[in-house]
Design a protein around this motif. Structure first.
Motif, mmCIF file in Angstrom:
data_model
loop_
_atom_site.group_PDB
_atom_site.id
_atom_site.type_symbol
_atom_site.label_atom_id
_atom_site.label_comp_id
_atom_site.label_asym_id
_atom_site.label_seq_id
_atom_site.Cartn_x
_atom_site.Cartn_y
_atom_site.Cartn_z
ATOM 1 N N GLU A 185 0.762 -1.238 -0.157
ATOM 2 C CA GLU A 185 0.020 0.044 0.191
ATOM 3 C C GLU A 185 0.895 1.221 0.224
ATOM 4 O O GLU A 185 0.580 2.282 -0.749
ATOM 5 C CB GLU A 185 -0.779 -0.198 1.249
ATOM 6 N N ASP A 190 3.976 1.428 -1.328
ATOM 7 C CA ASP A 190 4.705 1.729 -2.440
ATOM 8 C C ASP A 190 3.662 2.212 -3.536
ATOM 9 O O ASP A 190 4.034 3.321 -4.419
ATOM 10 C CB ASP A 190 5.476 0.520 -2.991
ATOM 11 N N SER A 191 2.680 1.572 -3.569
ATOM 12 C CA SER A 191 1.345 2.166 -4.386
ATOM 13 C C SER A 191 1.093 3.576 -4.162
ATOM 14 O O SER A 191 1.039 4.259 -5.306
ATOM 15 C CB SER A 191 0.059 1.259 -4.313
ATOM 16 N N HIS A 192 1.065 4.208 -2.852
ATOM 17 C CA HIS A 192 0.774 5.414 -2.567
ATOM 18 C C HIS A 192 1.882 6.286 -3.152
ATOM 19 O O HIS A 192 1.432 7.447 -3.703
ATOM 20 C CB HIS A 192 0.506 5.678 -1.122
ATOM 21 N N LYS A 205 4.074 5.737 -5.104
ATOM 22 C CA LYS A 205 4.084 5.783 -7.071
ATOM 23 C C LYS A 205 3.043 6.604 -7.526
ATOM 24 O O LYS A 205 3.312 7.264 -8.510
ATOM 25 C CB LYS A 205 3.757 4.450 -7.351
ATOM 26 N N ARG A 206 1.906 6.801 -6.960
ATOM 27 C CA ARG A 206 0.929 7.659 -7.232
ATOM 28 C C ARG A 206 1.248 9.179 -6.981
ATOM 29 O O ARG A 206 1.190 9.985 -7.980
ATOM 30 C CB ARG A 206 -0.488 7.532 -6.374
ATOM 31 N N TRP A 248 -2.279 3.283 -9.939
ATOM 32 C CA TRP A 248 -1.598 2.438 -9.072
ATOM 33 C C TRP A 248 -2.581 1.974 -7.986
ATOM 34 O O TRP A 248 -2.605 2.751 -7.040
ATOM 35 C CB TRP A 248 -0.292 3.180 -8.293
ATOM 36 N N GLY A 289 -1.375 -2.904 -5.170
ATOM 37 C CA GLY A 289 0.070 -3.349 -5.908
ATOM 38 C C GLY A 289 -0.350 -3.548 -7.736
ATOM 39 O O GLY A 289 -1.603 -3.631 -8.015
ATOM 40 N N ASN A 295 0.159 -2.111 -11.879
ATOM 41 C CA ASN A 295 0.114 -0.719 -12.570
ATOM 42 C C ASN A 295 -0.936 -1.289 -13.648
ATOM 43 O O ASN A 295 -0.882 -1.869 -14.491
ATOM 44 C CB ASN A 295 1.162 -0.470 -13.224
ATOM 45 N N LYS A 327 7.156 -3.336 -11.218
ATOM 46 C CA LYS A 327 6.934 -3.618 -9.580
ATOM 47 C C LYS A 327 7.935 -3.129 -8.921
ATOM 48 O O LYS A 327 9.228 -2.703 -9.454
ATOM 49 C CB LYS A 327 7.205 -5.292 -9.773
#
Length: 222
Positions: A85, A87-89, A91-92, A202, A206, A208, A222
């Motif tokens: 969560e 890493d996704s945040h 990357k956003r 994202w 996880g 894309n 990833k």
């Protein structure tokens, strides 16, 4: 007697959260400053403003929710409940920053409203903001895009009873970009679209979505 059932523990990735915070904050200040400087070297930076915007009042106190986004940005990394969560945040936020800065450099715009003189504590806050900010870097509004991303995270991770507060905070921030004379209206919908695109790309679990739709191997994102 039955065995008590306990809620699963949440192992928050504190160190990784701090690393992402430092990296994204450094990238933001560096890229934002560079794009501002590049725009300031041009003598033909246009502005896009509707006639009705001249009726928007300047509300000095709205600098508080405007700057409050910076605090919410910093805290957001520690709200994430696990590494995926987080890493996704991150990357956003990175996606929004990269796209916005590219737009700022390729198609710079400027705000045309002169900020009235402010005094006391609000004046100090505007002076602090002015150290970094210049009347460029307008569309899409990175402030609005970041608010969309933060709203998605906080509305999912905080207790449900806090949702009305989260909504009010988001609306205040959205209004503040106009009432502090930091942005024109055109910057807002473009900022919302950028934020929504980043959130869609994202997912919190996880992966894309854009890369998957294009058939790219997962090792590339990833």
């Amino acid at each position: 007697m039955g065995t008590a059932v306990t809620a699963p523990s949440i192992n928050r990735p504190w160190r990784r959260a701090t690393g992402w915070l430092i990296a994204l904050a450094a990238f933001f200040y560096l890229s934002y400053s560079v794009s501002n400087w590049l725009a300031s070297q041009r003598g033909d930076v246009p502005t896009i403003v509707f006639a009705w915007e001249h009726g928007i009042p300047f509300l000095a106190w709205t600098i508080i929710p405007y700057l409050g986004t910076h605090a919410l940005f910093a805290l957001s990394f520690y709200v994430c409940r696990n590494r995926v969560e987080l890493d996704s945040h991150a990357k956003r936020l990175l996606t929004a920053q990269v796209v916005a800065v590219v737009c700022f450099i390729a198609f710079p715009l400027r705000v045309s409203f002169a900020r009235p003189q402010t005094t006391a504590e609000f004046g100090l806050l505007f002076d602090a903001l002015g150290i970094l900010d210049m009347p460029f870097n307008q569309a899409p509004s990175l402030h609005i895009a970041t608010t969309v991303i933060l709203f998605d995270l906080y509305s999912r991770t905080l207790p449900r009873w806090t949702l009305p507060v989260t909504i009010v905070c988001a609306l205040l921030v959205g209004a503040s970009v106009l009432t502090t004379y930091q942005h024109h209206f055109i910057d807002m919908p473009t900022g919302v679209l950028l934020g929504l695109l980043s959130v869609w790309m994202w997912p919190p679990e996880g992966g894309n979505r854009l890369a998957s739709a294009l058939g790219m191997p997962s090792r590339f994102y990833k």
